[in-house]
Design an enzyme around this catalytic site. Structure first.
Site, PDB file in Angstrom:
ATOM      1  N   ASP A  52     -21.678  -6.421  17.052  1.00 11.72           N
ATOM      2  CA  ASP A  52     -22.656  -5.259  17.585  1.00 11.72           C
ATOM      3  C   ASP A  52     -22.421  -3.743  16.859  1.00 11.72           C
ATOM      4  O   ASP A  52     -23.436  -3.022  16.468  1.00 11.72           O
ATOM      5  CB  ASP A  52     -22.532  -4.876  18.938  1.00 11.72           C
ATOM      6  CG  ASP A  52     -23.388  -6.224  19.559  1.00 11.72           C
ATOM      7  OD1 ASP A  52     -23.621  -7.372  19.089  1.00 11.72           O
ATOM      8  OD2 ASP A  52     -23.593  -5.880  20.894  1.00 11.72           O
ATOM      9  N   ASN A  95     -28.370  -9.464  16.909  1.00 13.04           N
ATOM     10  CA  ASN A  95     -28.559  -9.591  18.406  1.00 13.04           C
ATOM     11  C   ASN A  95     -27.936  -8.735  19.240  1.00 13.04           C
ATOM     12  O   ASN A  95     -27.555  -9.134  20.252  1.00 13.04           O
ATOM     13  CB  ASN A  95     -28.220 -11.061  18.701  1.00 13.04           C
ATOM     14  CG  ASN A  95     -28.770 -11.525  20.104  1.00 13.04           C
ATOM     15  OD1 ASN A  95     -29.478 -10.902  20.474  1.00 13.04           O
ATOM     16  ND2 ASN A  95     -27.949 -12.506  20.582  1.00 13.04           N
ATOM     17  N   ASP A 323     -16.360  -7.558  37.088  1.00 17.48           N
ATOM     18  CA  ASP A 323     -15.416  -8.236  36.192  1.00 17.48           C
ATOM     19  C   ASP A 323     -13.967  -8.250  36.328  1.00 17.48           C
ATOM     20  O   ASP A 323     -13.412  -9.194  36.556  1.00 17.48           O
ATOM     21  CB  ASP A 323     -15.713  -7.624  34.902  1.00 17.48           C
ATOM     22  CG  ASP A 323     -17.247  -7.981  34.402  1.00 17.48           C
ATOM     23  OD1 ASP A 323     -17.863  -8.820  35.178  1.00 17.48           O
ATOM     24  OD2 ASP A 323     -17.695  -7.596  33.330  1.00 17.48           O
ATOM     25  N   GLU A 351     -21.327 -15.398  33.537  1.00 11.87           N
ATOM     26  CA  GLU A 351     -21.491 -16.204  32.231  1.00 11.87           C
ATOM     27  C   GLU A 351     -21.473 -17.801  32.903  1.00 11.87           C
ATOM     28  O   GLU A 351     -21.980 -18.903  32.458  1.00 11.87           O
ATOM     29  CB  GLU A 351     -19.877 -16.315  31.482  1.00 11.87           C
ATOM     30  CG  GLU A 351     -20.058 -15.328  30.494  1.00 11.87           C
ATOM     31  CD  GLU A 351     -19.977 -13.860  30.895  1.00 11.87           C
ATOM     32  OE1 GLU A 351     -20.041 -13.495  32.200  1.00 11.87           O
ATOM     33  OE2 GLU A 351     -19.726 -13.088  30.121  1.00 11.87           O
ATOM     34  N   HIS A 420     -15.031 -16.334  29.102  1.00  6.29           N
ATOM     35  CA  HIS A 420     -13.679 -15.680  28.529  1.00  6.29           C
ATOM     36  C   HIS A 420     -12.765 -15.193  29.685  1.00  6.29           C
ATOM     37  O   HIS A 420     -11.510 -15.307  29.595  1.00  6.29           O
ATOM     38  CB  HIS A 420     -14.068 -14.415  27.728  1.00  6.29           C
ATOM     39  CG  HIS A 420     -15.061 -13.480  28.379  1.00  6.29           C
ATOM     40  ND1 HIS A 420     -14.954 -12.154  28.291  1.00  6.29           N
ATOM     41  CD2 HIS A 420     -16.146 -13.636  29.125  1.00  6.29           C
ATOM     42  CE1 HIS A 420     -15.824 -11.594  28.820  1.00  6.29           C
ATOM     43  NE2 HIS A 420     -16.541 -12.512  29.466  1.00  6.29           N
ATOM     44  N   ARG A 421     -13.374 -14.764  30.753  1.00  8.66           N
ATOM     45  CA  ARG A 421     -12.499 -14.057  31.980  1.00  8.66           C
ATOM     46  C   ARG A 421     -11.887 -15.050  32.872  1.00  8.66           C
ATOM     47  O   ARG A 421     -10.785 -15.038  33.309  1.00  8.66           O
ATOM     48  CB  ARG A 421     -13.369 -13.418  32.724  1.00  8.66           C
ATOM     49  CG  ARG A 421     -13.841 -12.038  32.068  1.00  8.66           C
ATOM     50  CD  ARG A 421     -14.503 -10.898  32.852  1.00  8.66           C
ATOM     51  NE  ARG A 421     -14.984  -9.830  31.957  1.00  8.66           N
ATOM     52  CZ  ARG A 421     -14.295  -9.164  31.165  1.00  8.66           C
ATOM     53  NH1 ARG A 421     -13.057  -9.106  30.948  1.00  8.66           N
ATOM     54  NH2 ARG A 421     -15.092  -8.375  30.451  1.00  8.66           N
ATOM     55  N   LYS A 448     -15.227 -13.871  22.963  1.00 10.07           N
ATOM     56  CA  LYS A 448     -16.397 -13.005  23.598  1.00 10.07           C
ATOM     57  C   LYS A 448     -16.075 -11.516  23.561  1.00 10.07           C
ATOM     58  O   LYS A 448     -16.735 -10.680  23.133  1.00 10.07           O
ATOM     59  CB  LYS A 448     -16.920 -13.485  24.839  1.00 10.07           C
ATOM     60  CG  LYS A 448     -18.149 -12.701  25.223  1.00 10.07           C
ATOM     61  CD  LYS A 448     -19.023 -13.557  26.080  1.00 10.07           C
ATOM     62  CE  LYS A 448     -20.425 -12.626  26.020  1.00 10.07           C
ATOM     63  NZ  LYS A 448     -21.101 -12.850  27.218  1.00 10.07           N
TER      64      LYS A 448
END
Ligand code: DC
Length: 687
Positions: A52, A95, A323, A351, A420-421, A448
């Site tokens: 990004d 993206n 998160d 996710e 990922h978490r 990620k």
């Protein structure tokens, strides 16, 4: 990055040291755009390097911004609100939503002839609410594909700023962020008012935007979360230098690590984010402190130590840190009473269904867990070793065979749901008092947000040395040990020690120093071996500043290695160096005496055999394919001479360890041999 099918974390016992976290994506792209819009030069430190941010940088360069990169520092020379030229520009946004939305708003207000496109998936991501708001303001935007979605074409605006601008806040807060960052361009002589329609979501992200705008000289007036006013005369001022904070959500794993495992002298120091962070997830600190962590902070750093032990169970509304709060669920395993996390309905639509995932995986570890539509209650597991397991190391039963004892640590293979978490959270279970390993499935899902998470974890954690697994593969020359060992190492994500290379390098260094490879020079060669400046970098082997990768691979170098390896003092001199390769998360070691002398307690030892005739044939093919001419007979004679010397020497002769598995690979493909070793290994694991 670990791209293995699974990663086994050995039991870990303490943590200390410093880690530097990767930068926050949200902050990185905002800082880039603001630096581009203001006048003058901004030096940006610690920018995140990700897809990004690369998209944003490319677009800014196209617009004529000066961008210079030097290591982790980047210098942006801004446009000062003026475009350098009027030629049409086509931008490719990949993206990257964090680039697409704010750039659309800024370009629409600046005006020009711009086309913004992305990958197919980008053309399915909504932008209609932002375009509607910009059109009300007099911007000229047309959809080139479907209404409401990129690609877009942007022209010159006729700005109408007398009415408040309305934007929806309940789909994405990025639309409001985009307007807030772009509209100061138009606020020369009047206040600009933005009204949010609907309940604003993700408020902490708007806080990040307001905060960064302030650092760039724009003081937005906020009335609740409904009305935002950019004051007349606002203009971007470069802060000259700005540091991108590290990602506060990523910090949560290391804050938890400190609270659980930094019980010695030294804390865990987290570089890149401090208590005054502008990211919402930094409030995880408060929750961790409530559970017992001792946290101190300064500009851009945190230090965390174990305070209360066991940790203290808490009950908390986690809506403000959705998160990072997942990390609390794993900390709860180390508490003195149950922990209840409330108001976490959003976990169900992330996710993966994170409430279900955290509950399921905590149960696998042996914990009692209760869950509701928007809450999770985790009961603790023992934080002290039982006396019996201190005196005798526990024989760990297979998870599937063990009678699942609720409230006792169980060996678990953690499913990570491509989240990922989940993977990062459960790595913290490796500190369990039962001293059992934890398997993390699909470890690469951490990419990620934190591709090198496990490397970072291993760099600040310590395990007892007997817990770091070593697999030994010994055998005669040309038996295929090297290939087999490095393939198994790859499959498990373990380090690899090619001990033969150390003898080869020693022989080379000795010859370069003018020493003959005989008993008369034993002590001098041993001295060289003790201080060998050797480095392994990927496929290359370095001796000081010299790349010796090819020089040590010749037949002659092998023969010379065999000669120095019979000298007892040389062997002793290389012991410590070889043992230093036993590092987290594990080691594959190949040689002659790995299982007998260097790692006698290794949990798996393999002795590889193949007849001399077959080994000579393999080596012959190998050399021919490299264009080296040789004969089968001479090769076989050489191999047999080396076998004889390696097997008959007085110290550490080549022979299978008593507890070694013998593997005759004469008729096996490499894949079949790898599978056999992995099967032996897996059979020894408790999962
Ligand atoms: O595995 P290799 O061919 O690279 O080994 C070269 C020589 O080094 C071998 O002939 C014997 C010696 N060696 C040893 O004595 N002990 C080891 N662990 C590895 C190699």
């Amino acid at each position: 990055m670990f791209s293995t099918a699974f990663l086994d974390l050995p039991p870990l016992h303490s943590a200390s040291g410093t880690i530097t976290l990767p930068g926050s994506k949200s902050i990185s792209n905002r800082v880039l755009l603001l630096s581009a819009l203001c006048q003058g030069t901004t030096v940006v430190h610690d920018l995140l390097d990700s897809d990004d941010t690369r998209v944003m940088l490319a677009a800014l360069r196209q617009l004529g911004c000066g961008v210079q990169e030097a290591g982790t520092t980047l210098t942006v020379t801004g446009l000062g609100g003026q475009l350098q030229h009027a030629a049409p520009i086509e931008f490719f946004m990949g993206n990257a939503g964090t680039a697409m939305r704010p750039l659309t708003a800024a370009l629409a207000v600046l005006g020009g002839d711009f086309t913004l496109k992305g990958v197919a998936r980008m053309h399915e991501r909504p932008i209609g609410d932002l375009v509607d708001a910009l059109r009300l303001l007099g911007c000229h935007i047309v959809y080139l594909g479907n209404d409401g979605f990129p690609p877009l074409r942007i022209g010159k605006p006729t700005l109408k700023l007398d009415q408040p601008i309305q934007v929806r806040g309940d789909v994405s807060s990025q639309f409001l962020t985009a307007l807030l960052m772009a509209l100061p361009l138009a606020a020369k002589n009047r206040d600009i008012v933005i009204d949010v329609v609907g309940e604003l979501i993700s408020k902490p992200y708007i806080d990040i935007t307001l905060n960064l705008l302030q650092r760039f000289g724009i003081l937005v007036k906020r009335d609740g979360w409904q009305r935002f006013t950019i004051p007349a005369g606002a203009s971007y001022q470069s802060p000259k230098t700005i540091h991108v904070e590290a990602d506060a959500s990523s910090a949560s794993y290391f804050i938890a690590l400190g609270a659980i495992a930094a019980g010695g002298e030294d804390p865990i120091r987290i570089q890149g984010v401090g208590a005054d962070s502008i990211q919402g997830d930094i409030r995880f600190m408060d929750a961790a402190t409530q559970m017992g962590a001792q946290i101190t902070s300064g500009p851009n750093w945190l230090e965390v130590r174990r305070g209360a032990w066991p940790l203290k169970g808490i009950e908390l509304d986690c809506n403000h840190i959705p998160d990072a709060a997942m990390t609390l669920a794993v900390m709860a395993l180390y508490a003195d009473s149950p922990t209840t996390l409330r108001n976490i309905a959003s976990w169900r639509v992330k996710e993966t269904d994170r409430i279900h995932a955290m509950a399921t995986e905590c149960r696998k570890l042996g914990a009692q867990v209760e869950e509701g539509a928007d809450w999770l209650k985790v009961y603790p597991l023992p934080t002290e070793q039982t006396t019996s397991s201190i005196t005798t190391p526990p024989v760990i039963a297979k998870a599937s065979h063990a009678a699942q004892k609720l409230g006792q640590w169980q060996p678990a293979s953690i499913h990570t749901y491509d989240d990922h978490r989940v993977a990062m959270c459960f790595s913290l279970a490796a500190f369990n008092a039962a001293q059992i390993p934890v398997r993390i499935e699909d470890p690469k899902c951490v990419a990620k947000t934190f591709p090198d998470y496990f490397e970072a974890l291993f760099s600040v954690t310590q395990a007892e040395v007997h817990h770091i697994p070593v697999i030994c593969i010994d055998g005669p020359t040309a038996s295929g040990k090297g290939t087999l060992a490095s393939r198994v190492a790859q499959a498990l994500g373990y380090h690899y020690l090619d001990s033969g290379a150390l003898y080869r390098i020693t022989a080379l260094a000795a010859l370069q120093a003018g020493l003959q490879l005989d008993t008369a020079h034993e002590n001098a060669i041993a001295d060289l071996a003790r201080t060998l400046p050797v480095r392994f970098e990927g496929e290359s082997v370095w001796l000081g500043a010299q790349d010796v990768s090819d020089a040590i691979r010749t037949e002659e170098a092998g023969m010379n290695a065999s000669k120095v390896s019979v000298l007892p003092h040389v062997r002793t001199a290389l012991v410590a160096l070889q043992q230093s390769f036993q590092r987290l998360p594990g080691l594959l070691a190949d040689g002659r005496d790995m299982g007998t002398v260097i790692f006698p307690n290794a949990p798996l030892k393999v002795f590889l055999t193949a007849s001399a005739a077959q080994r000579a044939e393999r080596r012959h093919k190998q050399l021919i394919s490299k264009g080296i001419s040789t004969t089968l007979d001479s090769l076989r004679a050489d191999l047999e001479a080396r076998d004889a010397r390696d097997s008959n020497r007085s110290v550490a002769p080549l022979k299978p360890a008593q507890d070694a598995f013998q593997l005759d690979n004469s008729q096996l493909s490499i894949e079949a041999s790898v599978d056999q070793v992995l099967a032996w290994w897996k059979a020894k694991q408790p999962f």
